[in-house]
Design a protein around this motif. Structure first.
Motif, short mmCIF file in Angstrom:
data_model
loop_
_atom_site.label_atom_id
_atom_site.label_comp_id
_atom_site.label_asym_id
_atom_site.label_seq_id
_atom_site.Cartn_x
_atom_site.Cartn_y
_atom_site.Cartn_z
N THR A 46 0.83 -1.21 0.00
CA THR A 46 0.00 0.00 0.00
C THR A 46 0.86 1.26 0.00
O THR A 46 0.49 2.27 -0.58
CB THR A 46 -0.91 0.00 1.24
OG1 THR A 46 -1.57 -1.27 1.33
CG2 THR A 46 -1.95 1.09 1.15
N ALA A 47 2.01 1.18 0.66
CA ALA A 47 2.87 2.36 0.78
C ALA A 47 3.77 2.59 -0.42
O ALA A 47 4.33 3.69 -0.57
CB ALA A 47 3.74 2.22 2.04
N ALA A 61 3.62 5.82 -2.59
CA ALA A 61 4.12 6.99 -1.87
C ALA A 61 5.64 6.95 -1.74
O ALA A 61 6.31 7.99 -1.82
CB ALA A 61 3.48 7.07 -0.48
N GLY A 87 -2.41 2.64 4.29
CA GLY A 87 -2.95 3.79 3.57
C GLY A 87 -3.09 5.02 4.45
O GLY A 87 -2.74 6.13 4.04
N VAL A 98 0.39 6.47 5.36
CA VAL A 98 0.95 7.20 4.21
C VAL A 98 0.27 8.56 4.05
O VAL A 98 0.92 9.57 3.82
CB VAL A 98 0.79 6.36 2.92
CG1 VAL A 98 1.03 7.21 1.69
CG2 VAL A 98 1.74 5.17 2.94
N GLU A 99 -1.05 8.56 4.20
CA GLU A 99 -1.81 9.78 3.94
C GLU A 99 -1.66 10.82 5.05
O GLU A 99 -1.60 12.01 4.80
CB GLU A 99 -3.29 9.43 3.75
CG GLU A 99 -3.96 10.29 2.70
CD GLU A 99 -5.29 9.74 2.25
OE1 GLU A 99 -6.17 10.55 1.96
OE2 GLU A 99 -5.44 8.50 2.19
N TRP A 139 5.27 7.40 5.17
CA TRP A 139 5.44 6.00 4.75
C TRP A 139 6.48 5.28 5.62
O TRP A 139 6.47 4.05 5.72
CB TRP A 139 5.84 5.91 3.29
CG TRP A 139 7.15 6.57 2.91
CD1 TRP A 139 7.31 7.81 2.38
CD2 TRP A 139 8.47 6.02 3.04
NE1 TRP A 139 8.65 8.07 2.16
CE2 TRP A 139 9.38 6.98 2.56
CE3 TRP A 139 8.97 4.81 3.51
CZ2 TRP A 139 10.76 6.79 2.54
CZ3 TRP A 139 10.35 4.61 3.50
CH2 TRP A 139 11.22 5.59 3.02
N PRO A 141 -2.28 -1.68 -5.48
CA PRO A 141 -2.30 -0.28 -5.00
C PRO A 141 -1.83 0.72 -6.06
O PRO A 141 -2.35 1.83 -6.13
CB PRO A 141 -1.34 -0.31 -3.79
CG PRO A 141 -1.39 -1.72 -3.31
CD PRO A 141 -1.51 -2.54 -4.56
N GLN A 155 -4.23 3.75 -7.28
CA GLN A 155 -3.77 5.13 -7.10
C GLN A 155 -3.36 5.78 -8.42
O GLN A 155 -3.76 6.90 -8.72
CB GLN A 155 -2.59 5.17 -6.12
CG GLN A 155 -2.99 4.89 -4.68
CD GLN A 155 -1.80 4.95 -3.73
OE1 GLN A 155 -1.37 3.94 -3.20
NE2 GLN A 155 -1.29 6.13 -3.50
N SER A 185 -7.03 7.58 -3.45
CA SER A 185 -6.05 7.84 -2.39
C SER A 185 -5.39 6.54 -1.93
O SER A 185 -5.85 5.44 -2.25
CB SER A 185 -6.72 8.51 -1.20
OG SER A 185 -7.63 7.60 -0.58
N ALA A 186 -4.31 6.67 -1.14
CA ALA A 186 -3.63 5.50 -0.59
C ALA A 186 -4.56 4.71 0.33
O ALA A 186 -4.49 3.48 0.38
CB ALA A 186 -2.38 5.94 0.18
#
Length: 472
Positions: free
Chosen positions: A13-14, A17, A136, A139-140, A144, A268, A272, A278-279
Motif C-alpha cells: 500500500t505504501a 508513496a 494507507g 501514508v496519507e 510512509w 495499490p 492510485q 487515495s492511498a
C-alpha cells in the motif's frame, strides 16, 4: 504471525508513496524482490535449525534480524538503500511464518490441527485486513516510514510472548546445515531474478547478457539439485516430494505465490496511479483479499473434515480463477469496488488451498521432519513470490517502456519509466494534462498484461489440483 501478515500487505500500500518520495519507479519490483529473495533463501535453513535447536531460539533470532531491517528501512533516503535494507529484513523474515506455523503443529494433536491452523490463518487474515488500511492511513496522514517502524512494537511483544509462554524440551543435535546448497541456490535465483526484472528493459531478451544470465541460472540450479541429492541434511529434502499430496501442494504453492505477489504488489499502484484514488482507498481494495482469506481458512478446517482435502482445494482453485479473471476485465471506469471484489475471490482461493496444504503436509510426516516439511511448503510459496515479483515487474517495465516509445507525440517519447513517479506523487504541475493521460493509459495497459499472466497461473494451479487422489 500478526507481524508477518502486516508486513505482507502494508508495504504494498505504501509503495506508490515511497516511489513518489524516493523516485526510481524502474526499481519498484526490486523492493519486493530483494526481501523475497532472502526470505526464500533462508526459510529452509531456519526450518532445519528449528528441528535441531528448537523453535523458540531460532524464531527469536529471526525476529531480531527482521526488526533491525525494519528500523533501517524506515531510515532509507534512496531506493537503493531501501532495497539493501529490505535484504536484511528478508533475512530475518525467513524464520517468522514457517516456525510460527510449525509450533502449532507441535503443540496440538493431529485431530486438532485442522481447526487450529484455520484459526491461526484467521489471525493472519485479521492482521492482514488491518495492514492495507493502516498502511494507507499512515501514508496519507503521517509518513510512509512508519509502515516499517510499526513492526518494532509488534516484534518486542512477540519476543516477550515466546520467552514467557513457549516451553519446549529439545535434545540438541549436532548442526548439519547445507551451506553449499544455500549459497548455490542464492546464486541461481539471483541470476534468474535479474534476468526477469531487467530483461526487455535494460537489455533485449535476445542478447548475450540474457543468454549468459539464463545459462548461469540453469547451471547453478543443476549444481543445486546435485548437491541436494548427496547432502546428508539437504536444504530441500526432495525425498518428501515423493509423497503425492506434498508434491502437488508444493507446486501449487509456487504458482499461487506468483499470483499473490502480482496482486498485492501492483494493485495499490493501479488504484492510485490509474484510478486516481487515495492511498487509503487503495489499501481497502487490497484489504478485501485479507477478508476473504481468513473466512475461507476457517471454513477450510471444517471442509477438510466433511468433504475431504481434494474437493476443498479444487473449490479454492476455482475461486482463484474467478478472482484473477475479474482482474483481467478490470478497467479504470469500474472503480475500486471491482478491484475489491476481485481481491476477495483471490483471498477465498488462497485461504482454502493454503490451510488445506499445511494440514495435509503436517499429517504426512513425523515431528523430526515437520519443521522441514512445513518450511519446504513455505519455501515454494516464497519462491513463487520471488519469481513472481521479478517476472511481473519485468513485464510491467518492458510493456510500459514499449508503450511510451510507440507514442506519436515527441514530448511523450522523451519520457522514461521513472516518469510514473510524478503520476504516483500527484505532481500535476510536472507535465501537461495530455501527457498525464498518456502515462495513465500506459500504466493501465502494462498492469493489464500483468493480470493476464496472473490469470494464466491460476489455470496452472487448478490443473495441478486435479491430480490429487480422489477420496483424499
Amino acid at each position: 504471525m500478526f507481524m508477518g501478515a502486516i508486513e505482507a500487505t502494508i508495504v504494498s500500500t505504501a509503495m506508490p508513496a515511497i516511489v513518489a518520495d524516493l523516485g526510481g519507479f524502474s526499481l519498484y519490483s526490486w523492493v519486493f524482490s530483494s526481501y523475497l529473495l532472502m526470505n526464500a533463501a533462508t526459510v529452509l535453513i531456519y526450518g532445519k535449525l528449528s528441528d535441531i535447536f528448537g523453535r523458540k531460539p531460532v524464531l527469536i533470532i529471526g525476529i531480531l534480524i527482521f526488526l533491525a531491517g525494519s528500523l533501517l528501512c524506515g531510515l532509507a533516503n534512496s531506493m537503493e538503500q531501501l532495497i539493501f535494507f529490505r535484504l536484511l529484513q528478508g533475512l530475518g523474515a525467513g524464520a517468522v511464518m514457517p516456525i510460527a506455523t510449525t509450533i502449532v503443529g507441535d503443540i496440538y494433536s493431529k485431530e486438532e490441527r485442522a481447526k487450529v491452523q484455520g484459526y491461526l490463518s484467521s489471525v493472519w487474515g485479521i492482521s492482514a485486513v488491518t495492514g492495507p488500511a493502516l498502511g494507507g492511513m499512515l501514508v496519507e496522514f503521517v509518513s510512509w516510514r512508519f509502515v516499517f517502524w510499526i513492526n518494532l512494537p509488534l516484534g518486542v511483544l512477540a519476543i516477550g510472548g515466546l520467552l514467557l509462554f513457549l516451553h519446549e524440551n529439545i535434545e540438541e543435535k549436532k548442526p548439519d546445515i547445507d551451506y553449499a546448497g544455500t549459497v548455490v541456490f542464492l546464486l541461481a535465483i539471483s541470476c534468474l531474478m535479474f534476468l526477469l526484472v531487467e530483461g526487455g528493459f535494460r537489455f533485449p531478451w535476445v542478447s548475450g547478457q540474457s543468454a549468459l544470465l539464463l545459462a548461469a541460472a540453469a547451471a547453478a540450479f543443476a549444481v543445486f539439485i546435485w548437491i541436494e541429492q548427496r547432502a546428508a541434511s539437504p536444504m530441500m529434502p526432495f525425498n518428501l516430494w515423493q509423497i503425492r499430496s506434498i508434491l502437488i501442494a508444493n507446486i501449487v504453492s509456487f504458482t499461487t505465490g506468483i499470483m499473490l505477489i502480482g496482486i498485492s504488489s501492483f494493485l495499490p499502484t493501479y488504484v492510485q496511479g490509474v484510478m486516481g484514488e487515495s492511498a487509503t482507498v487503495a489499501g481497502f481494495a487490497l484489504t478485501a483479499m485479507s477478508i476473504g482469506w481468513p473466512i475461507a481458512s476457517t471454513l477450510s478446517g471444517k471442509m477438510l473434515l466433511s468433504i475431504g482435502y481434494r474437493k476443498t482445494t479444487i473449490i479454492g482453485g476455482l475461486a482463484l480463477i474467478i478472482g484473477s479473471l475479474l482482474f483481467v476485465f478490470m478497467s479504470p471506469e469500474e472503480g475500486p469496488w471491482w478491484a475489491a471484489v476481485s481481491s476477495f475471490f483471490v483471498g477465498i482461493g488462497m485461504g482454502l488451498t493454503s490451510t488445506a496444504f499445511i494440514v495435509s503436509i503436517q499429517n504426512s510426516v513425523e515431528w523430526e521432519q515437520r519443521g522441514t516439511a512445513t518450511a519446504a511448503n513455505m519455501f515454494m510459496r516464497n519462491l513463487g513470490n520471488t519469481v513472481g515479483a521479478a517476472l511481473l515487474g519485468g513485464i510491467l517495465n518492458s510493456r510500459l517502456q514499449a508503450f511510451l516509445q510507440n507514442q506519436p507525440a515527441e514530448e511523450v517519447k522523451s519520457l522514461s519509466i521513472d516518469s510514473i513517479n510524478e503520476l504516483l506523487g500527484k505532481n500535476n504541475s510536472a507535465y501537461s494534462a495530455s501527457v498525464f493521460q498518456v502515462l495513465k493509459e500506459g500504466l493501465a495497459s502494462s498492469l493489464h498484461a500483468v493480470y493476464i499472466v496472473v490469470f494464466i497461473f491460476s489455470l496452472f494451479s487448478f490443473f495441478f489440483l486435479l491430480f490429487l487422489k480422489k477420496g483424499e
